[in-house]
Structures are given as structure tokens and as C-alpha cells.
Design a protein around this motif. Structure first.
Motif, PDB file in Angstrom:
ATOM      1  N   GLU A  25     103.032 -19.797  32.951  1.00 44.87           N
ATOM      2  CA  GLU A  25     103.937 -20.753  33.578  1.00 44.87           C
ATOM      3  C   GLU A  25     105.385 -20.313  33.366  1.00 44.87           C
ATOM      4  O   GLU A  25     105.758 -19.880  32.283  1.00 44.87           O
ATOM      5  N   LYS A  26     106.196 -20.438  34.411  1.00 44.02           N
ATOM      6  CA  LYS A  26     107.609 -20.060  34.335  1.00 44.02           C
ATOM      7  C   LYS A  26     108.465 -21.262  34.701  1.00 44.02           C
ATOM      8  O   LYS A  26     108.178 -21.972  35.664  1.00 44.02           O
ATOM      9  N   LEU A  80     110.452 -25.745  37.979  1.00 45.63           N
ATOM     10  CA  LEU A  80     109.269 -24.914  37.802  1.00 45.63           C
ATOM     11  C   LEU A  80     109.302 -23.776  38.819  1.00 45.63           C
ATOM     12  O   LEU A  80     109.612 -23.991  39.981  1.00 45.63           O
ATOM     13  N   ILE A  81     108.976 -22.569  38.370  1.00 40.83           N
ATOM     14  CA  ILE A  81     108.944 -21.403  39.251  1.00 40.83           C
ATOM     15  C   ILE A  81     107.493 -21.027  39.486  1.00 40.83           C
ATOM     16  O   ILE A  81     106.794 -20.600  38.576  1.00 40.83           O
ATOM     17  N   SER A 102     109.891 -17.287  45.983  1.00 35.65           N
ATOM     18  CA  SER A 102     110.772 -18.121  46.798  1.00 35.65           C
ATOM     19  C   SER A 102     111.387 -19.262  45.976  1.00 35.65           C
ATOM     20  O   SER A 102     112.521 -19.669  46.233  1.00 35.65           O
ATOM     21  N   ASP A 103     110.652 -19.766  44.970  1.00 36.08           N
ATOM     22  CA  ASP A 103     111.218 -20.775  44.067  1.00 36.08           C
ATOM     23  C   ASP A 103     112.372 -20.187  43.257  1.00 36.08           C
ATOM     24  O   ASP A 103     113.380 -20.846  43.038  1.00 36.08           O
ATOM     25  N   ILE A 156     114.923 -17.727  32.401  1.00 35.88           N
ATOM     26  CA  ILE A 156     113.585 -18.174  32.767  1.00 35.88           C
ATOM     27  C   ILE A 156     112.740 -18.163  31.511  1.00 35.88           C
ATOM     28  O   ILE A 156     112.669 -17.145  30.814  1.00 35.88           O
ATOM     29  N   ARG A 157     112.128 -19.293  31.203  1.00 35.03           N
ATOM     30  CA  ARG A 157     111.226 -19.377  30.051  1.00 35.03           C
ATOM     31  C   ARG A 157     109.810 -19.214  30.576  1.00 35.03           C
ATOM     32  O   ARG A 157     109.362 -19.958  31.437  1.00 35.03           O
ATOM     33  N   ALA A 158     109.104 -18.197  30.066  1.00 35.56           N
ATOM     34  CA  ALA A 158     107.748 -17.904  30.530  1.00 35.56           C
ATOM     35  C   ALA A 158     106.773 -18.046  29.371  1.00 35.56           C
ATOM     36  O   ALA A 158     107.043 -17.610  28.255  1.00 35.56           O
ATOM     37  N   SER A 159     105.623 -18.642  29.652  1.00 41.13           N
ATOM     38  CA  SER A 159     104.577 -18.801  28.659  1.00 41.13           C
ATOM     39  C   SER A 159     103.684 -17.570  28.669  1.00 41.13           C
ATOM     40  O   SER A 159     103.232 -17.128  29.724  1.00 41.13           O
ATOM     41  N   ILE A 160     103.418 -17.017  27.505  1.00 43.09           N
ATOM     42  CA  ILE A 160     102.548 -15.854  27.396  1.00 43.09           C
ATOM     43  C   ILE A 160     101.105 -16.259  27.694  1.00 43.09           C
ATOM     44  O   ILE A 160     100.368 -15.537  28.359  1.00 43.09           O
TER      45      ILE A 160
END
Length: 75
Positions: free
Chosen positions: A33-34, A51-52, A56-57, A25-29
Motif C-alpha cells: 500500500e502506498k 492513497l496511491i 495516475s493517482d 510517499i509512505r509504502a508498506s513492505i
């Protein structure tokens, strides 16, 4: 007469190259956004899949690709 058809639901799993890719999972600091996807083990290239927005996603992503292990988060 219908213009829109229901999509057929398949219970088969989508596949990915388990030898060369691993789920991440790539998450923006900044924005939080994940994005779920796969990272290439050799080149470290990330491929976006979905997009997560909530848990549930994430569960849907795990079910679609039959992922049982924990997923790494990349910042």
C-alpha cells in the motif's frame, strides 16, 4: 429537482508549507500500500493526504500540489 450537485472543479493548487514540509510517499513492505503525503523536516512526522493505487493517482497528487521534483519513498 436534483438531490446531488456536481462539485465545482477548481484549477487552483492546494498548498503546503514548503519550508517545513516535503512531499513523500509512505509504502508498506508487507501489503504494498502506498500513501502520498508530507513529512515534516524537523519532527519527521508524516501527514497522510491520499492513497496511491496507480500512476495516475500519483500524477494527480503532483498536479494538485504543484510538485515538479521527484518524491521520496519511505518504507
Amino acid at each position: 429537482m436534483g438531490f446531488f450537485k456536481k462539485k465545482a472543479t477548481l484549477k487552483s493548487f492546494k498548498s503546503y508549507d514548503k519550508e517545513n514540509q516535503k512531499p513523500a510517499i509512505r509504502a508498506s513492505i508487507c501489503t504494498g500500500e502506498k500513501v502520498a503525503g508530507f513529512i515534516n523536516v524537523h519532527t519527521k512526522e508524516f501527514t497522510d493526504v491520499m492513497l496511491i493505487r496507480n500512476s495516475s493517482d500519483l500524477e494527480l497528487f503532483k498536479q494538485e500540489y504543484d510538485i515538479k521534483e521527484d518524491i521520496d519513498v519511505i518504507y
